[in-house]
Design a protein around this motif. Structure first.
Motif, PDB file in Angstrom:
ATOM      1  N   SER A  73      19.351   5.512  12.675  1.00 28.35           N
ATOM      2  CA  SER A  73      19.092   5.779  11.262  1.00 28.35           C
ATOM      3  C   SER A  73      18.708   7.237  11.049  1.00 28.35           C
ATOM      4  O   SER A  73      18.296   7.932  11.977  1.00 28.35           O
ATOM      5  CB  SER A  73      18.006   4.855  10.718  1.00 28.35           C
ATOM      6  N   ARG A  74      18.854   7.708   9.821  1.00 26.72           N
ATOM      7  CA  ARG A  74      18.523   9.083   9.473  1.00 26.72           C
ATOM      8  C   ARG A  74      17.841   9.099   8.111  1.00 26.72           C
ATOM      9  O   ARG A  74      18.067   8.213   7.280  1.00 26.72           O
ATOM     10  CB  ARG A  74      19.772   9.956   9.421  1.00 26.72           C
ATOM     11  N   VAL A  75      17.009  10.090   7.867  1.00 29.58           N
ATOM     12  CA  VAL A  75      16.315  10.231   6.589  1.00 29.58           C
ATOM     13  C   VAL A  75      17.238  10.927   5.596  1.00 29.58           C
ATOM     14  O   VAL A  75      17.866  11.942   5.921  1.00 29.58           O
ATOM     15  CB  VAL A  75      15.009  11.022   6.759  1.00 29.58           C
ATOM     16  N   ASP A  76      17.323  10.374   4.404  1.00 26.42           N
ATOM     17  CA  ASP A  76      18.138  10.976   3.349  1.00 26.42           C
ATOM     18  C   ASP A  76      17.366  10.900   2.038  1.00 26.42           C
ATOM     19  O   ASP A  76      16.518  10.023   1.849  1.00 26.42           O
ATOM     20  CB  ASP A  76      19.474  10.233   3.217  1.00 26.42           C
ATOM     21  N   PHE A  77      17.658  11.823   1.127  1.00 27.64           N
ATOM     22  CA  PHE A  77      16.954  11.909  -0.146  1.00 27.64           C
ATOM     23  C   PHE A  77      17.920  11.633  -1.300  1.00 27.64           C
ATOM     24  O   PHE A  77      19.081  12.053  -1.265  1.00 27.64           O
ATOM     25  CB  PHE A  77      16.330  13.298  -0.336  1.00 27.64           C
ATOM     26  N   ALA A  78      17.427  10.927  -2.325  1.00 24.27           N
ATOM     27  CA  ALA A  78      18.222  10.718  -3.535  1.00 24.27           C
ATOM     28  C   ALA A  78      18.533  12.069  -4.176  1.00 24.27           C
ATOM     29  O   ALA A  78      17.750  13.020  -4.056  1.00 24.27           O
ATOM     30  CB  ALA A  78      17.454   9.838  -4.513  1.00 24.27           C
ATOM     31  N   PRO A  79      19.677  12.182  -4.876  1.00 24.49           N
ATOM     32  CA  PRO A  79      20.059  13.466  -5.492  1.00 24.49           C
ATOM     33  C   PRO A  79      19.001  14.016  -6.437  1.00 24.49           C
ATOM     34  O   PRO A  79      18.837  15.233  -6.553  1.00 24.49           O
ATOM     35  CB  PRO A  79      21.345  13.120  -6.239  1.00 24.49           C
ATOM     36  N   ASP A  80      18.285  13.127  -7.111  1.00 23.31           N
ATOM     37  CA  ASP A  80      17.275  13.578  -8.075  1.00 23.31           C
ATOM     38  C   ASP A  80      15.857  13.452  -7.526  1.00 23.31           C
ATOM     39  O   ASP A  80      14.889  13.405  -8.278  1.00 23.31           O
ATOM     40  CB  ASP A  80      17.391  12.773  -9.374  1.00 23.31           C
ATOM     41  N   ALA A  81      15.720  13.414  -6.196  1.00 26.08           N
ATOM     42  CA  ALA A  81      14.398  13.246  -5.584  1.00 26.08           C
ATOM     43  C   ALA A  81      13.476  14.382  -5.986  1.00 26.08           C
ATOM     44  O   ALA A  81      13.829  15.557  -5.910  1.00 26.08           O
ATOM     45  CB  ALA A  81      14.528  13.184  -4.066  1.00 26.08           C
ATOM     46  N   GLY A  82      12.291  14.027  -6.426  1.00 17.01           N
ATOM     47  CA  GLY A  82      11.294  15.015  -6.821  1.00 17.01           C
ATOM     48  C   GLY A  82       9.912  14.456  -6.598  1.00 17.01           C
ATOM     49  O   GLY A  82       9.747  13.360  -6.050  1.00 17.01           O
ATOM     50  N   PRO A  83       8.883  15.172  -7.006  1.00 15.45           N
ATOM     51  CA  PRO A  83       7.515  14.670  -6.831  1.00 15.45           C
ATOM     52  C   PRO A  83       7.303  13.366  -7.601  1.00 15.45           C
ATOM     53  O   PRO A  83       7.909  13.148  -8.650  1.00 15.45           O
ATOM     54  CB  PRO A  83       6.653  15.793  -7.416  1.00 15.45           C
ATOM     55  N   ASP A  84       6.469  12.501  -7.051  1.00 13.08           N
ATOM     56  CA  ASP A  84       6.101  11.241  -7.697  1.00 13.08           C
ATOM     57  C   ASP A  84       4.683  11.409  -8.239  1.00 13.08           C
ATOM     58  O   ASP A  84       3.787  11.859  -7.526  1.00 13.08           O
ATOM     59  CB  ASP A  84       6.148  10.109  -6.669  1.00 13.08           C
ATOM     60  N   THR A  85       4.475  11.054  -9.514  1.00 14.38           N
ATOM     61  CA  THR A  85       3.133  11.187 -10.094  1.00 14.38           C
ATOM     62  C   THR A  85       2.134  10.260  -9.426  1.00 14.38           C
ATOM     63  O   THR A  85       0.927  10.518  -9.468  1.00 14.38           O
ATOM     64  CB  THR A  85       3.147  10.897 -11.603  1.00 14.38           C
ATOM     65  N   ARG A  86       2.608   9.171  -8.812  1.00 12.37           N
ATOM     66  CA  ARG A  86       1.713   8.259  -8.103  1.00 12.37           C
ATOM     67  C   ARG A  86       1.403   8.869  -6.736  1.00 12.37           C
ATOM     68  O   ARG A  86       2.170   8.721  -5.789  1.00 12.37           O
ATOM     69  CB  ARG A  86       2.347   6.891  -7.946  1.00 12.37           C
ATOM     70  N   CYS A  87       0.299   9.559  -6.654  1.00 11.37           N
ATOM     71  CA  CYS A  87      -0.076  10.266  -5.423  1.00 11.37           C
ATOM     72  C   CYS A  87      -1.583  10.150  -5.261  1.00 11.37           C
ATOM     73  O   CYS A  87      -2.347  10.667  -6.077  1.00 11.37           O
ATOM     74  CB  CYS A  87       0.349  11.729  -5.518  1.00 11.37           C
ATOM     75  N   TYR A  88      -2.020   9.431  -4.224  1.00 13.88           N
ATOM     76  CA  TYR A  88      -3.454   9.258  -4.021  1.00 13.88           C
ATOM     77  C   TYR A  88      -3.720   8.837  -2.577  1.00 13.88           C
ATOM     78  O   TYR A  88      -2.860   8.245  -1.920  1.00 13.88           O
ATOM     79  CB  TYR A  88      -4.029   8.214  -4.986  1.00 13.88           C
ATOM     80  N   ARG A  89      -4.893   9.193  -2.085  1.00 13.45           N
ATOM     81  CA  ARG A  89      -5.385   8.746  -0.785  1.00 13.45           C
ATOM     82  C   ARG A  89      -6.717   8.041  -1.006  1.00 13.45           C
ATOM     83  O   ARG A  89      -7.490   8.457  -1.880  1.00 13.45           O
ATOM     84  CB  ARG A  89      -5.575   9.921   0.167  1.00 13.45           C
ATOM     85  N   VAL A  90      -6.975   6.990  -0.246  1.00 13.28           N
ATOM     86  CA  VAL A  90      -8.220   6.256  -0.461  1.00 13.28           C
ATOM     87  C   VAL A  90      -9.059   6.188   0.806  1.00 13.28           C
ATOM     88  O   VAL A  90      -8.547   6.182   1.928  1.00 13.28           O
ATOM     89  CB  VAL A  90      -7.971   4.825  -1.005  1.00 13.28           C
ATOM     90  N   ASP A  91     -10.350   6.139   0.576  1.00 12.08           N
ATOM     91  CA  ASP A  91     -11.346   5.967   1.621  1.00 12.08           C
ATOM     92  C   ASP A  91     -11.712   4.486   1.682  1.00 12.08           C
ATOM     93  O   ASP A  91     -12.163   3.913   0.687  1.00 12.08           O
ATOM     94  CB  ASP A  91     -12.573   6.816   1.273  1.00 12.08           C
ATOM     95  N   CYS A  92     -11.499   3.873   2.831  1.00 12.68           N
ATOM     96  CA  CYS A  92     -11.771   2.441   2.993  1.00 12.68           C
ATOM     97  C   CYS A  92     -13.055   2.184   3.788  1.00 12.68           C
ATOM     98  O   CYS A  92     -13.248   1.105   4.352  1.00 12.68           O
ATOM     99  CB  CYS A  92     -10.586   1.751   3.673  1.00 12.68           C
ATOM    100  N   GLY A  93     -13.936   3.170   3.801  1.00 17.49           N
ATOM    101  CA  GLY A  93     -15.168   3.025   4.562  1.00 17.49           C
ATOM    102  C   GLY A  93     -16.104   1.964   4.032  1.00 17.49           C
ATOM    103  O   GLY A  93     -16.843   1.334   4.800  1.00 17.49           O
ATOM    104  N   HIS A  94     -16.093   1.742   2.721  1.00 19.22           N
ATOM    105  CA  HIS A  94     -17.033   0.789   2.121  1.00 19.22           C
ATOM    106  C   HIS A  94     -16.814  -0.622   2.639  1.00 19.22           C
ATOM    107  O   HIS A  94     -17.765  -1.321   3.017  1.00 19.22           O
ATOM    108  CB  HIS A  94     -16.891   0.834   0.599  1.00 19.22           C
ATOM    109  N   ILE A  95     -15.558  -1.065   2.687  1.00 17.19           N
ATOM    110  CA  ILE A  95     -15.294  -2.431   3.161  1.00 17.19           C
ATOM    111  C   ILE A  95     -15.611  -2.545   4.647  1.00 17.19           C
ATOM    112  O   ILE A  95     -16.135  -3.566   5.109  1.00 17.19           O
ATOM    113  CB  ILE A  95     -13.839  -2.866   2.857  1.00 17.19           C
ATOM    114  N   ALA A  96     -15.362  -1.487   5.415  1.00 17.86           N
ATOM    115  CA  ALA A  96     -15.663  -1.515   6.848  1.00 17.86           C
ATOM    116  C   ALA A  96     -17.165  -1.616   7.097  1.00 17.86           C
ATOM    117  O   ALA A  96     -17.610  -2.330   8.004  1.00 17.86           O
ATOM    118  CB  ALA A  96     -15.101  -0.263   7.523  1.00 17.86           C
TER     119      ALA A  96
END
Length: 348
Positions: free
Chosen positions: A257-280
């Motif tokens: 397999s190989r990585v390929d991008f859609a012709p109109d690929a651009g940034p996605d507004t859904r962008c976030y990282r979460v800290d899961c320390g509380h549940i741990a």
């Protein structure tokens, strides 16, 4: 415990129901089962159930349960965008109403399937449960609205908990292909392309469906004071990835397999990282077992065993929005996603 699981025949619900039974709990399901023709692998656990729309729940349906785990709803952004008014009616209003009914019925614990999508467009920072809500889709907004409406219901006899799961992945009897890791692995297996529709830079936390199920069991059985009116990011802090990192994992696992991008690929507004320390730190019984790499390997093995084809992957059976539109065309459900000539509600 005697537990009612709404959406017990869905992607997460089918895994959670089996785990609850394995742990010795008494489980009843509540599901309109719109995806009854969409089982990918294995069989769903058989439990007493209401085959009914959660919008029609009554106080009597809920009496006698020790906990309600509420998963039922429109499960992704394409469905949420299809008719945003329905997302509000099903995901928000029906959920708030269900919580109120559970409280009236004397159910002491109510676990709500929220989502880390409530954080929405948040950039590079790691977010814990105190971070501001910033949803960018009707689906994410509906989760925020439920949390804000249900939290004030909490009192000495009614204890809500909000399970903010990271983006799910992994094998389930009711597999979803609209989830990023599942989707990229299926693209690679059926076409040889790991097909990215964004530019690969957005961050997303991901968590295996089995670990999500384990989080619900841990929260439901924890001491009340640990979970009362609390929210938990579900996953591992180390399992935050940029899309291109997930794509590279898939490329490494799926031969040729190989990585390929859609012709109109651009940034996605859904962008976030979460800290899961509380549940741990809080729920010591919750021990996530999966990593993204192992999840890709699991799915690749399942696709090899099933002989997954592009028609299966892209067709109406396993794509949620396409399946719903098919049921509407056939007249099986109406535009409000209610079954036409549905059987009377009854517990089996």
């Amino acid at each position: 415990m005697k537990v009612l699981v709404t959406g017990h025949r869905g992607y997460i619900g089918s895994v959670l129901t089996a785990l609850l039974l394995e742990k010795g709990h008494d489980v009843t399901g509540y599901d309109s089962d719109l995806y009854r023709a969409c089982t990918f692998t294995g069989e769903l656990a058989e439990v007493p159930e209401f085959e009914s729309d959660v919008r029609d729940a009554s106080v009597e349906d809920l009496r006698g349960f020790d906990a309600v785990i509420h998963l039922a709803g429109l499960s992704n952004d394409p469905l949420g965008d299809y008719r945003p008014g329905l997302t509000d009616a099903i995901n928000c209003k029906a959920s708030v109403r269900l919580a109120a009914l559970a409280k009236t019925a004397g159910v002491p614990r109510f676990l709500f399937a929220s989502s880390c999508s409530t954080y929405g467009a948040a950039g590079q920072d790691f977010l814990d449960e105190t971070a501001a809500f910033n949803p960018v889709t009707p689906y994410g907004a509906s989760k925020v609205d439920v949390e804000l409406a249900v939290a004030p219901m909490a009192d000495e006899s009614f204890s809500p908990t909000f399970i903010r799961a990271s983006t799910a992945y992994g094998l389930s009897p009711r597999l979803r292909f609209d989830l990023v890791l599942n989707n990229l692995t299926a693209w690679a297996f059926t076409t040889g392309e790991v097909y990215l529709k964004s530019d690969g830079t957005p961050w997303r936390p991901i968590v295996h469906v089995e670990d999500i199920a384990a989080a619900y069991v841990a929260a439901m059985t924890a001491d009340r004071q640990l979970v009362h009116n609390k929210a938990f990011n579900v996953g591992l802090t180390t399992e935050n990835y940029q899309m291109r990192e997930i794509a590279d994992m898939v490329k490494d696992v799926v031969p040729g397999s190989r990585v390929d991008f859609a012709p109109d690929a651009g940034p996605d507004t859904r962008c976030y990282r979460v800290d899961c320390g509380h549940i741990a730190r809080t729920l010591h019984a919750f021990k996530p077992q999966w990593t993204a790499r192992r999840g890709v390997e699991q799915l690749y093995g399942a696709f090899c065993d099933s002989g997954l084809t592009l028609d299966d992957f892209e067709g109406e059976r396993f794509k949620r929005i396409a399946h719903i539109k098919k049921l509407i065309r056939e007249g099986s459900i109406d535009e409000d996603l209610r079954r036409v000539h549905a059987r009377a509600r009854a517990i089996a």
